[in-house]
Scaffold this motif. Sequence first.
Motif, PDB file in Angstrom:
ATOM      1  N   CYS A   1       0.355 -11.530   4.116  1.00 34.68           N
ATOM      2  CA  CYS A   1      -1.108 -11.442   4.011  1.00 34.68           C
ATOM      3  C   CYS A   1      -1.665 -10.439   5.008  1.00 34.68           C
ATOM      4  N   PHE A   2      -1.099 -10.454   6.198  1.00 33.43           N
ATOM      5  CA  PHE A   2      -1.558  -9.525   7.217  1.00 33.43           C
ATOM      6  C   PHE A   2      -1.285  -8.088   6.772  1.00 33.43           C
ATOM      7  N   TYR A   3      -0.114  -7.892   6.219  1.00 34.12           N
ATOM      8  CA  TYR A   3       0.262  -6.553   5.756  1.00 34.12           C
ATOM      9  C   TYR A   3      -0.698  -6.063   4.662  1.00 34.12           C
ATOM     10  N   ILE A   4      -0.998  -6.953   3.720  1.00 29.29           N
ATOM     11  CA  ILE A   4      -1.920  -6.570   2.642  1.00 29.29           C
ATOM     12  C   ILE A   4      -3.295  -6.227   3.216  1.00 29.29           C
ATOM     13  N   SER A   5      -3.747  -7.050   4.150  1.00 28.70           N
ATOM     14  CA  SER A   5      -5.049  -6.800   4.756  1.00 28.70           C
ATOM     15  C   SER A   5      -5.053  -5.455   5.487  1.00 28.70           C
ATOM     16  N   MET A   6      -3.930  -5.143   6.146  1.00 27.84           N
ATOM     17  CA  MET A   6      -3.829  -3.869   6.854  1.00 27.84           C
ATOM     18  C   MET A   6      -3.923  -2.703   5.869  1.00 27.84           C
ATOM     19  N   ARG A   7      -3.240  -2.851   4.749  1.00 27.44           N
ATOM     20  CA  ARG A   7      -3.306  -1.789   3.738  1.00 27.44           C
ATOM     21  C   ARG A   7      -4.744  -1.602   3.255  1.00 27.44           C
ATOM     22  N   ILE A   8      -5.433  -2.737   3.027  1.00 24.80           N
ATOM     23  CA  ILE A   8      -6.820  -2.655   2.553  1.00 24.80           C
ATOM     24  C   ILE A   8      -7.707  -1.977   3.596  1.00 24.80           C
ATOM     25  N   PHE A   9      -7.550  -2.397   4.858  1.00 24.80           N
ATOM     26  CA  PHE A   9      -8.367  -1.823   5.932  1.00 24.80           C
ATOM     27  C   PHE A   9      -8.217  -0.309   5.989  1.00 24.80           C
ATOM     28  N   ARG A  10      -7.004   0.160   5.769  1.00 26.52           N
ATOM     29  CA  ARG A  10      -6.736   1.583   5.985  1.00 26.52           C
ATOM     30  C   ARG A  10      -6.828   2.405   4.712  1.00 26.52           C
TER      31      ARG A  10
ATOM     32  N   PRO B   1      -8.917   3.955   1.139  1.00 24.28           N
ATOM     33  CA  PRO B   1     -10.260   4.403   0.746  1.00 24.28           C
ATOM     34  C   PRO B   1     -11.153   3.221   0.357  1.00 24.28           C
ATOM     35  N   PHE B   2     -10.561   2.224  -0.301  1.00 27.89           N
ATOM     36  CA  PHE B   2     -11.335   1.033  -0.672  1.00 27.89           C
ATOM     37  C   PHE B   2     -11.905   0.359   0.579  1.00 27.89           C
ATOM     38  N   GLY B   3     -11.079   0.242   1.614  1.00 31.52           N
ATOM     39  CA  GLY B   3     -11.545  -0.354   2.869  1.00 31.52           C
ATOM     40  C   GLY B   3     -12.694   0.451   3.465  1.00 31.52           C
ATOM     41  N   MET B   4     -12.594   1.765   3.373  1.00 36.04           N
ATOM     42  CA  MET B   4     -13.664   2.617   3.888  1.00 36.04           C
ATOM     43  C   MET B   4     -14.956   2.358   3.103  1.00 36.04           C
ATOM     44  N   MET B   5     -14.830   2.194   1.791  1.00 34.09           N
ATOM     45  CA  MET B   5     -16.015   1.903   0.967  1.00 34.09           C
ATOM     46  C   MET B   5     -16.639   0.580   1.390  1.00 34.09           C
ATOM     47  N   LEU B   6     -15.792  -0.407   1.706  1.00 31.72           N
ATOM     48  CA  LEU B   6     -16.334  -1.700   2.115  1.00 31.72           C
ATOM     49  C   LEU B   6     -17.097  -1.560   3.431  1.00 31.72           C
ATOM     50  N   ARG B   7     -16.583  -0.723   4.333  1.00 32.75           N
ATOM     51  CA  ARG B   7     -17.319  -0.516   5.579  1.00 32.75           C
ATOM     52  C   ARG B   7     -18.622   0.225   5.299  1.00 32.75           C
ATOM     53  N   ALA B   8     -18.612   1.073   4.277  1.00 33.79           N
ATOM     54  CA  ALA B   8     -19.842   1.772   3.906  1.00 33.79           C
ATOM     55  C   ALA B   8     -20.870   0.786   3.359  1.00 33.79           C
TER      56      ALA B   8
ATOM     57  N   TRP C   1      -4.568   0.539  -1.960  1.00 31.93           N
ATOM     58  CA  TRP C   1      -3.193   0.510  -1.485  1.00 31.93           C
ATOM     59  C   TRP C   1      -2.785   1.802  -0.790  1.00 31.93           C
ATOM     60  N   LYS C   2      -3.306   2.942  -1.278  1.00 31.56           N
ATOM     61  CA  LYS C   2      -2.933   4.214  -0.627  1.00 31.56           C
ATOM     62  C   LYS C   2      -3.636   4.328   0.715  1.00 31.56           C
ATOM     63  N   PRO C   3      -2.909   4.661   1.771  1.00 35.43           N
ATOM     64  CA  PRO C   3      -3.580   4.789   3.060  1.00 35.43           C
ATOM     65  C   PRO C   3      -4.466   6.027   3.125  1.00 35.43           C
ATOM     66  N   MET C   4      -5.561   5.915   3.897  1.00 39.72           N
ATOM     67  CA  MET C   4      -6.432   7.061   4.125  1.00 39.72           C
ATOM     68  C   MET C   4      -5.649   8.215   4.736  1.00 39.72           C
TER      69      MET C   4
END
Lengths: 366, 252
Positions: A180-189, A191-198, B117-120
């Motif tokens: 779960c931590f690994y998946i969360s890390m992938r999400i954080f890093r 483009p989708f994670g960046m959109m969520l921060r936006a 899934w793809k990293p920035m």
Amino acid sequence: MLRSNGSCRSYILQPFGAGYPDLLQKFAIFGIFAIGFNILFGLTGYLSFGHAAFLGIGSYTAVWTFKLLSMNPLPAVLLATLLGGLFAALIGFISLRRTGIYFSILTLAFAQMSYNLAYSVLTPITNGETGLQLRQADPRVLDVAFGRDYGAVLPSSDLFGIGMTGYPGFYFCAAVLILCFYISMRIFRSPFGMMLRAVKSIQNRMNYTGLNTRPYALAAFVISGMYAGLAGGLLAVTDPLAGAERMQWTASGEVVLMTILGGTGTLLGPVIGAGAIKYFENIFSAFNESILLNTFNFLPETLQHAVVSIASLFVGEGWYLTLGALFMVIVIFLPGGLMEGVRRIGLVVKRKFGVGQDDNPPAPAE
Amino acid sequence: MASILSVQNVNKRFGGLKALDEVNLEIEPGTVHAIIGPNGAGKSTLLNCFVGRLTPDVGTVTFEGHSLIRLAPHEINQLGVSRVFQTPEIFGDLTLLENVMIPYFAKRDGAFSLNAWKPMAGQNDVRGKAEEMLADVGLGEKHAMVANSLSRGDKRRLELAMCLVQQPKLLLLDEPTAGMARADTNNTIDLLKTIASRGITMVVIEHDMHVVFSLADKISVLAQGYVIAEGAPNDIKGDPRVQEVYLGGAEI
Ligand SMILES: Nc1ncnc2c1ncn2[C@@H]1O[C@H](COP(=O)(O)OP(=O)(O)OP(=O)(O)O)[C@@H](O)[C@H]1O
Ligand SMILES: [Mg+2]
């Protein structure tokens, strides 16, 4: 005096001793819950006060999977995750029509509704106040199909023969936590994670930039709901029982506290926050009056009783008072949570032991 | 030539206030169209009707044949309309680079993409585009800064970069040089000229006449929600009504 100190210390250290795999399981499970919550709250800023509903749904789903399909934890956690996500999609779809406090209140209302339904209309599914339990006569069709017979005892969950209580249960939860931590890390890093921060930063700009904010927020909500469902499923795996109190608003509040305490929006913070709260809960709720009397028996008797009567407010059932105080201290002095504390200590250490003298100190302002 | 943006008969009221009154406007493709007028004339309100922030009470707004009325802001942007706001709207908590990458992703991947899934770190092409764009507006060295820490003028240039990276068909600029020092204003004029020479259509609201006359192919003058004059810069300069309403009789 020495003896009393010894007894106090043993209470603090005991959780890490051999007798406490249950606590370790809780660390892992609530770590998962908080990691998922952080994907919603930490990244998008949407503060849900109803995530315990998905935790509860995960537990019920897992127990039903045990009853109907198999005692193997894999189908149980899989279905718990799916159902957590499904309900999150439903509740999120409606709640995300509002932002800010209205969103929080909507999620809270939905969770309280689920809680009340579990006690009333849904008793055939939830078994009401008694809670949903396994029975020897449960069908377990998959187990039967594979010729697995538990004999005349109440079965407990096991992964191809490895029982899911005690340390094996903890190892299983820990493996899921790492995943779960690994998946969360992938999400954080990503483009989708960046959109969520936006989304958290300014939704308006996102819309005028050609992005539809609603599905982004909903996706984050569903993912965090799946994490919650999974955590609920694991609670049932390590202890095959599901009750509605798991859906109560206090449980929803707890995951908020865990996330903020550890460090909202940081990767590791929620895990640390969950660990810290479960650890202190274990210590403080284990104290009772006789242990306190014993702890303070080096004091003169009148003073001892005074100290004990004050201290007992903060332990046992009163542990939430301690939690509240702890939470206030952190929020006031370390608004970034424990992770900010770690970062500050890191800075101090770096400054003290210098990364080399050739590093120029910042030029003083003129 | 068919216009890229056609505004017909647009009215907008705020309570008793008539902010836009029978506005008609045709924006020709490949031109820079300036809208000028005194404070409160309704200029920003008009742009709000183009991007879906406001819906006109009456009238139509058509972009390349699509009616924009009742489209959501993100749908309008996906058609190729980008806007710089009067007060800069940027992702304040994010870095400059991220601020510019987000609109690029929006253009490339659409209004929603579950690119989780793809990293920035692997998005070197996007990063390169964003860095290039930031360098174009003169913010190249600041790309790792958090957007909130920028000065007002820099925020404006960042917002411009965010629009330009999308290579819009129509660029709407609400006072793009307000709050900028003279030198920065001149840089911005040069930049906008370069963009215009690439054939991007622009609608510019400006108070700074130096900016207006260096850029505009055509000018519309708005006063109290009314288009009182329209024409080439030289005609507008000499129009007595414009001098009367807009500058209280003073020479432009
Ligand atoms: N959302 C709103 N609600 C009520 N009144 C509004 C709203 N937006 C604008 N107005 C009013 O409409 C009129 C036109 O405003 P607008 O912002 O379009 O003017 P402007 O031409 O852009 O002025 P400026 O040059 O100062 O930016 C003003 O009187 C303003 O107060
Ligand atoms: Mg304006």
